[in-house]
Design a protein around this motif. Sequence first.
Motif, PDB file in Angstrom:
ATOM      1  N   ASN A  23       0.903  -1.354   0.002  1.00  0.00           N
ATOM      2  CA  ASN A  23      -0.025  -0.074  -0.060  1.00  0.00           C
ATOM      3  C   ASN A  23       0.827   1.247  -0.067  1.00  0.00           C
ATOM      4  O   ASN A  23       0.308   2.238   0.700  1.00  0.00           O
ATOM      5  CB  ASN A  23      -0.825   0.233   1.256  1.00  0.00           C
ATOM      6  CG  ASN A  23      -1.922  -0.953   1.151  1.00  0.00           C
ATOM      7  OD1 ASN A  23      -2.238  -1.505   0.019  1.00  0.00           O
ATOM      8  ND2 ASN A  23      -2.316  -1.417   2.313  1.00  0.00           N
ATOM      9  N   LYS A 253      -8.223   5.628  -7.863  1.00  0.00           N
ATOM     10  CA  LYS A 253      -8.793   4.358  -7.197  1.00  0.00           C
ATOM     11  C   LYS A 253     -10.126   4.267  -7.551  1.00  0.00           C
ATOM     12  O   LYS A 253     -10.599   3.051  -7.909  1.00  0.00           O
ATOM     13  CB  LYS A 253      -8.563   4.814  -5.778  1.00  0.00           C
ATOM     14  CG  LYS A 253      -9.212   3.805  -4.880  1.00  0.00           C
ATOM     15  CD  LYS A 253     -10.705   3.968  -4.282  1.00  0.00           C
ATOM     16  CE  LYS A 253     -10.813   5.358  -3.586  1.00  0.00           C
ATOM     17  NZ  LYS A 253     -12.059   5.747  -3.188  1.00  0.00           N
ATOM     18  N   THR A 257     -11.907   0.976  -9.299  1.00  0.00           N
ATOM     19  CA  THR A 257     -12.909   0.569  -8.939  1.00  0.00           C
ATOM     20  C   THR A 257     -14.061   0.171  -9.781  1.00  0.00           C
ATOM     21  O   THR A 257     -14.494  -0.894 -10.037  1.00  0.00           O
ATOM     22  CB  THR A 257     -13.321   1.274  -7.599  1.00  0.00           C
ATOM     23  OG1 THR A 257     -12.321   1.391  -6.614  1.00  0.00           O
ATOM     24  CG2 THR A 257     -14.608   0.515  -6.796  1.00  0.00           C
ATOM     25  N   SER A 271     -13.600   1.808  -1.055  1.00  0.00           N
ATOM     26  CA  SER A 271     -12.542   2.074  -0.253  1.00  0.00           C
ATOM     27  C   SER A 271     -12.360   3.763  -0.083  1.00  0.00           C
ATOM     28  O   SER A 271     -12.576   4.506  -0.819  1.00  0.00           O
ATOM     29  CB  SER A 271     -11.095   1.494  -1.027  1.00  0.00           C
ATOM     30  OG  SER A 271      -9.975   1.891  -0.299  1.00  0.00           O
ATOM     31  N   ASN A 274      -6.012   4.369  -0.838  1.00  0.00           N
ATOM     32  CA  ASN A 274      -5.650   4.306  -1.857  1.00  0.00           C
ATOM     33  C   ASN A 274      -5.351   2.823  -2.245  1.00  0.00           C
ATOM     34  O   ASN A 274      -4.891   2.413  -3.352  1.00  0.00           O
ATOM     35  CB  ASN A 274      -3.965   4.564  -2.071  1.00  0.00           C
ATOM     36  CG  ASN A 274      -3.147   3.797  -1.268  1.00  0.00           C
ATOM     37  OD1 ASN A 274      -3.331   3.734   0.027  1.00  0.00           O
ATOM     38  ND2 ASN A 274      -1.854   3.658  -1.624  1.00  0.00           N
ATOM     39  N   ILE A 276      -7.745  -1.288  -2.450  1.00  0.00           N
ATOM     40  CA  ILE A 276      -8.934  -1.952  -2.822  1.00  0.00           C
ATOM     41  C   ILE A 276      -8.962  -3.294  -2.526  1.00  0.00           C
ATOM     42  O   ILE A 276      -8.124  -3.962  -2.925  1.00  0.00           O
ATOM     43  CB  ILE A 276      -9.336  -1.760  -4.093  1.00  0.00           C
ATOM     44  CG1 ILE A 276      -9.240  -0.057  -5.057  1.00  0.00           C
ATOM     45  CG2 ILE A 276     -10.719  -2.117  -4.510  1.00  0.00           C
ATOM     46  CD1 ILE A 276      -9.229   0.094  -6.401  1.00  0.00           C
ATOM     47  N   ALA A 317      -3.210  -1.885  -4.678  1.00  0.00           N
ATOM     48  CA  ALA A 317      -2.834  -0.360  -4.343  1.00  0.00           C
ATOM     49  C   ALA A 317      -2.905   0.333  -5.776  1.00  0.00           C
ATOM     50  O   ALA A 317      -1.974  -0.046  -6.490  1.00  0.00           O
ATOM     51  CB  ALA A 317      -1.846  -0.121  -3.497  1.00  0.00           C
ATOM     52  N   VAL A 318      -3.537   1.144  -5.906  1.00  0.00           N
ATOM     53  CA  VAL A 318      -3.639   1.792  -7.311  1.00  0.00           C
ATOM     54  C   VAL A 318      -2.112   2.392  -7.316  1.00  0.00           C
ATOM     55  O   VAL A 318      -1.438   2.916  -6.736  1.00  0.00           O
ATOM     56  CB  VAL A 318      -4.586   2.929  -7.344  1.00  0.00           C
ATOM     57  CG1 VAL A 318      -6.050   2.452  -7.187  1.00  0.00           C
ATOM     58  CG2 VAL A 318      -4.394   4.140  -6.251  1.00  0.00           C
ATOM     59  N   ASN A 324      -2.190   0.746 -14.012  1.00  0.00           N
ATOM     60  CA  ASN A 324      -3.832   0.270 -13.656  1.00  0.00           C
ATOM     61  C   ASN A 324      -4.377  -0.424 -14.841  1.00  0.00           C
ATOM     62  O   ASN A 324      -5.005  -1.493 -14.664  1.00  0.00           O
ATOM     63  CB  ASN A 324      -4.366   1.579 -13.070  1.00  0.00           C
ATOM     64  CG  ASN A 324      -3.982   2.000 -11.913  1.00  0.00           C
ATOM     65  OD1 ASN A 324      -3.357   1.432 -11.085  1.00  0.00           O
ATOM     66  ND2 ASN A 324      -4.288   3.184 -11.537  1.00  0.00           N
TER      67      ASN A 324
END
Length: 337
Positions: A23, A253, A257, A271, A274, A276, A317-318, A324
């Motif tokens: 994270n 984030k 999501t 969340s 940062n 999920i 964690a983004v 991503n």
Amino acid sequence: MVIGHGNDKYKYGKEILHDFSSNIPGGMDHSGLFAFLQEKLPSITDYPNPTASPLDEYIAKRLSIPQNTICISNGATEGIYLIAQAFRGCRSCVLMPTFSEYADACRMHGHSVNSIFSLNDIPNDSHMIWLCNPNNPTGTIQEKNLLIQLIKENHNKIFIIDQSYECLTEQPVLQANEILNYENVILIHSLTKEFAIPGLRLGYLTANPVLIKRIAEERMPWSVNQLAIQAGCYLLQHEQEYKLNLQYILQEKDKLTNELQEIGGMKVWPSCTNFILIQLLFGKAPDLKDYLAKEYQILIRDCSNFEGLNEHFFRIAVQTSEENKLLLDAIKKWMNK
């Protein structure tokens, strides 16, 4: 200690290129810190200050609190173990699912440990209540006013609130200068998360001076090394240069999501920070983790070893928008295998 926390890339050799398992916010430029530490390398021939001063002076100034309300620790995790040691033999309850080290530290130091899944279920005979806020791995946050109410109503119980992710949420959390008049609150803080320096291990506790004195008496000398102290002082002097772009992080984030939900076959937990938590409706998280690591050099956090969760849960964690997207495409391919 539970084996299998985030960032276990050592299991995969050098092949991990994209770490979603820890994270820690990505993309931070540490070139200034690296240059500073290179200049300070000769200092490793001297012992560090046994209590990690002058880092506590910088934190005291930053938070507008007295130095005797701060205890520097070798990462937030040392702080957890110091608290459990200082109050050995207590009856503790831990709000689950959460970081395993709270319960592990308590058991190591003779606490009886109860797991609870709501703050409405605090046992009457408990001495200590442990919670993470924002919580790892769920990303949820307890309302600040609710916590203050519980602290006031349970003055005979000590609340240990791990706020390691306080810099990674827009939701209000307890402030160090707000809790100093309470005799039953200890806050855990992490410089690791804020400045993305997990290898240096820097954290600290804030509490009423009486509580801090009791905890600090258990601390071994020189637990924080010379370079870590130097790095902490440097970062706090240059914190504007390392300021997190929290708006960008939380936007990514939210975007991630939504896109995960669109894939289907997963339950994505809302969340406030940062990272999920995701539950696979089909397949198992350890299998997904191995697939992503071996095929795409991507690392995620298998959450099957969190109490209250199982082998269908994982956490991410983004990172950057490009990373991503890479993760999303890889998960889609695994889901469609």
